[in-house]
Design a protein around this motif. Structure first.
Motif: not given
Length: 346
Positions: A114, A193, A297, A301, A321, A324
């Motif tokens: 991230f 997060y 997410e 992105k 990924d 999420d």
């Protein structure tokens, strides 16, 4: 050129060519059982190889169609998912605190991905302080009282924000105030997060029977994701959120809901010792948080202008990924634990 038996002549140094069915029959009638047997073996092997090659070609063709439609390599995705699932299952079933090592590693990889993605988009994120704060935030709930966990959260967020502001003061590069404020808020968001949600999973792990709740919500989230993938691939026609994730469909969401409810009921009955109806509630709540996490997410992105956080997990994208839908579901699972613990069947 043929030999006396009517078959093709053998060339020295080369393997004998396979016999036809008629030649094999003649050899059997002439009292040559070994030659006939070898002929049958060669014929069977040739037919088997032909079937395998045909099946492989069909599978690769189907996999290529799926890859073109979803952008994912199905074979690699399945292999990696099974490997990760085996690690999670083994840690939770045998020594549940080994899961803490897995959770910490996954959280730090997520923070790393991230932070790099944010830096590539022009934000300024300090990687080392993020990793240090994330480590503390994930590990301390295993030994601290619950109220001290919230103190740790505040301290971790304050640490990365103050660090970013001090770094900006030292840099003195004329960066506008709005960008500085955005960098500070993004630094705080990284901690909230990834490490914060992961730390809630550690809090849940600490509870009596917490490993079964972690296993259950992970199973439900994975089942929902798999149900959405399968039903969306087979029947997906109507976009769920076209401006956020064009490939997600209402048909896929319906498949996710069905899979989540089934997984929730089975988990409630066989893992959590809860009534079946509680399993429906658990399945629907985890479905909601998993879907929100997935779409959230996707929004991040899209804002960063990237398809995946990284390419570390072929067929999946990055670690984040895959997390999420898991990360926000940890918060929901902890709340459900406190809600339904009085209903546990002794």
């Amino acid at each position: 050129m043929s030999d006396r038996s009517g078959g093709p002549a053998e060339v020295p140094g080369e393997p004998a060519p396979p016999l036809s069915r008629r030649q094999a029959a003649r050899a059997r009638e002439a009292g040559e059982p070994s030659a006939a047997f070898q002929a049958h073996v060669r014929a069977a092997r040739s037919e088997f190889d032909s079937h395998v090659a045909h099946a492989r070609a069909e599978f690769e063709e189907a996999n290529e169609r799926i890859k073109q439609r979803t952008g994912r390599n199905l074979i690699l995705a399945i292999v990696i998912a099974l490997a990760i699932g085996a690690v999670v299952l083994s840690t939770l079933l045998f020594v549940k605190w080994f899961f803490l090592v897995f959770a910490l590693g996954a959280a730090l990889l997520g923070v790393f991905e991230f932070s790099r993605a944010l830096s590539a988009s022009g934000r300024r994120v300090d990687l080392v302080p993020q990793l240090v704060a994330g480590t503390v935030l994930v590990l301390l709930p295993a030994i601290l009282d619950p109220w001290l966990h919230w103190v740790t959260v505040f301290a971790a967020v304050a640490f990365v924000v103050v660090w970013r502001l001090l770094r900006q003061m030292v840099a003195d590069d004329g960066r506008p105030g709005g960008a500085i404020l955005s960098d500070a808020l993004v630094s705080a968001f990284v901690q909230l997060y990834v490490p914060f949600f992961a730390s809630l999973g550690v809090v849940l792990l600490r509870q009596e029977g917490g490993q079964w709740w972690i296993l259950s919500f992970v199973i439900i989230a994975v089942a929902a994701d798999t149900g959405a993938y399968a039903s969306g691939l087979a029947w997906g026609r109507h976009p769920l959120a076209p401006k956020i994730s064009p490939k997600k469909t209402w048909e896929g969401f319906a498949g996710a809901a069905a899979a989540a409810v089934i997984a929730g009921v089975l988990s409630a009955v066989f893992l959590l010792s809860l009534p079946w109806w509680a399993g429906i509630v658990v399945g629907l709540v985890i479905l909601g948080t998993a879907t929100a996490g997935d779409l959230g997410e996707s929004m991040i992105k899209r804002d960063l202008g990237i398809k995946d956080m990284s390419s570390w997990l072929p067929g999946h994208g990055g670690v984040l990924d895959r997390l999420d839908s898991i990360l926000p579901s940890a918060m929901a699972a902890l709340a459900l634990y406190y809600l339904f613990s009085p209903l546990v069947i002794a």
